[in-house]
Structures are given as structure tokens and as C-alpha cells.
Design a protein around this motif. Structure first.
Motif, PDB file in Angstrom:
ATOM      1  N   ASP A 140      55.989  72.664  27.474  1.00 29.39           N
ATOM      2  CA  ASP A 140      56.029  72.442  28.688  1.00 29.39           C
ATOM      3  C   ASP A 140      54.930  72.083  29.388  1.00 29.39           C
ATOM      4  N   LEU A 141      54.426  71.067  29.863  1.00 25.87           N
ATOM      5  CA  LEU A 141      53.230  71.321  30.810  1.00 25.87           C
ATOM      6  C   LEU A 141      53.526  70.668  32.404  1.00 25.87           C
ATOM      7  N   GLY A 142      54.779  70.814  32.574  1.00 25.39           N
ATOM      8  CA  GLY A 142      54.886  70.450  34.156  1.00 25.39           C
ATOM      9  C   GLY A 142      55.841  69.113  34.064  1.00 25.39           C
ATOM     10  N   SER A 143      56.407  68.790  35.062  1.00 23.60           N
ATOM     11  CA  SER A 143      56.988  67.371  35.514  1.00 23.60           C
ATOM     12  C   SER A 143      56.001  66.433  35.547  1.00 23.60           C
ATOM     13  N   ASN A 144      54.677  66.584  36.284  1.00 19.67           N
ATOM     14  CA  ASN A 144      54.193  65.278  36.617  1.00 19.67           C
ATOM     15  C   ASN A 144      53.355  65.169  35.404  1.00 19.67           C
TER      16      ASN A 144
END
Length: 226
Positions: A140-144
Motif C-alpha cells: 500500500d502506497l496510499g490512495s493518490n
């Protein structure tokens, strides 16, 4: 129309949905812990990818002459998808975009997260990675980052030119900003061979392909659109 204008329209359509966002779970440069690779904290937070697919469908569907075909449950490359949509441009020489959504829940490999796959032409031509590529906490690297990857992949086809080669043991895709090859180990063609062939095909030149290899080539959807 430019790709940047299209991105802005998609972002605006998506923002109206009011879906959640989250930052990268680790500071840049910090490696995930071992336990994060086997952990999925929230199967459903990735539903944002379905919202992004809906935003792209809305924006592309509003372009002149574009046809949107809703698909029910779909099986593609031995994977079951909950629903899909095929979006086709009237511009000659373009490739339709197919967005395939999978809801979170039990799969043959365990519980899966909400996900989105992009295909071109039809459900038989999936691009080389889905969104998220992996749903574990470590990846997971964030929603953006997740949403930008979706935009980049769809735009690689829509903004064109785009080429895809499919053989029994490998698949290669190319667009002006990059390319990839999945499989190919021990075959007659390597990555460089595949990229050269794709570039020639995108330029409208003849290419002698290996046996059983097929090609899909698409020009930009954005020519003569407003």
C-alpha cells in the motif's frame, strides 16, 4: 483535447463521489515490516478503484460518439469479475477500453480486495497489472498513488498511440512513455525486440511477428474531440 484536460475532468468527477483517501502508511524510504506482507487490514478500502472506474466511464462516455456498453459478470484469463464496462471511441483506428471490477470477498486464493483491471479491445486482452497490484499492507502506497496508476494505465490507451503483442507465452505493451513485457523467458523475442516491433507498428510500418503472435494497435482517442 489534451491528456491533462481529461485527467482534470476525471479528477473532478471522482471528487464528487466523496470517497475516502489515505496517505502512504510509511514515510518515504522506510521498508515494510515482514508481517505487513501477509496482512490485509481492510478488504474494502480499495473500493475507491471502482469509483475511479466510474469517473473514467462518465468522462469518456461524454466525448462525442463514444459508446458505453455495460457488462455483467465476466471471466477473463480464468479470473471472475463482478462487472465491467466496454468504452469505444468513434475515432477510426482506436482501441476500446474495458474496465473490469472485482468486489472484495472470497476467491480461490483466499479473501480478495476490491480491485480493477483494464483491458483493451475485449476481455481477452488484460493489461499487465491490476489496481491494486497487491492488496497487502506492505504494498500500500496510499490512495493518490493508486488512483494515479489507474489514470496512467487508461491514458496509455486513450491518449495513444498504443500497441499490444500477445503470444502463447508472453504479452508486451508499448506507448510513447514506456512499455512492459510479461513472460517471454526462453522465447525467441526479448523485451527490446518486442518494443521495437511495437514502435514500428505504431508508426504504421510492417512487422514480421513470431508465429502465433497477434498485435493490437490503437491511435489516440483525443484527435478531433472537444
Amino acid at each position: 483535447m489534451t491528456p491533462d484536460v481529461l485527467r482534470a475532468r476525471v479528477a473532478a468527477a471522482y471528487d464528487r463521489l466523496g470517497l475516502p483517501s489515505w496517505p502512504p502508511p510509511r514515510p518515504e524510504g522506510v521498508e515494510p515490516r515482514d508481517e505487513e506482507y501477509s496482512r490485509v487490514s481492510d478488504l474494502h478500502k480499495y473500493r475507491v478503484v471502482h469509483g475511479r472506474a466510474g469517473a473514467w466511464t462518465e468522462v469518456l462516455g461524454a466525448l462525442p460518439g463514444v459508446v458505453v456498453e455495460r457488462l455483467g459478470p465476466v471471466t477473463a484469463e480464468r479470473r471472475a469479475f463482478t462487472r465491467g464496462v466496454r468504452i469505444a471511441s468513434p475515432v477510426p483506428g482506436t482501441l476500446p477500453v474495458v474496465l473490469l471490477e472485482q468486489d472484495a470477498g472470497p476467491t480461490e486464493h483466499g479473501d480478495g480486495v476490491d480491485s480493477l483491471h483494464v483491458a483493451v479491445q475485449d476481455t481477452a486482452h488484460l493489461l499487465d497489472y491490476g489496481h491494486p497490484d497487491c492488496g497487502c499492507d506492505a504494498c500500500d502506497l496510499g490512495s493518490n498513488d493508486l488512483l494515479e496508476n489507474i489514470d496512467d494505465q487508461i491514458l496509455s490507451v486513450v491518449a495513444g498511440p498504443f500497441a499490444m503483442l500477445t503470444a502463447p507465452r508472453w504479452t508486451a505493451t508499448w506507448h510513447p512513455d514506456g512499455g512492459s513485457m510479461d513472460g517471454g523467458t526462453g522465447t525467441a523475442w526479448d523485451f527490446d525486440d518486442a518494443m521495437r516491433a511495437c514502435r514500428r507498428l505504431a508508426d504504421g510500418r510492417d512487422v514480421r511477428l513470431p508465429g502465433s503472435c497477434t498485435a493490437l494497435v490503437g491511435r489516440s482517442w483525443l484527435e478531433a474531440t472537444h
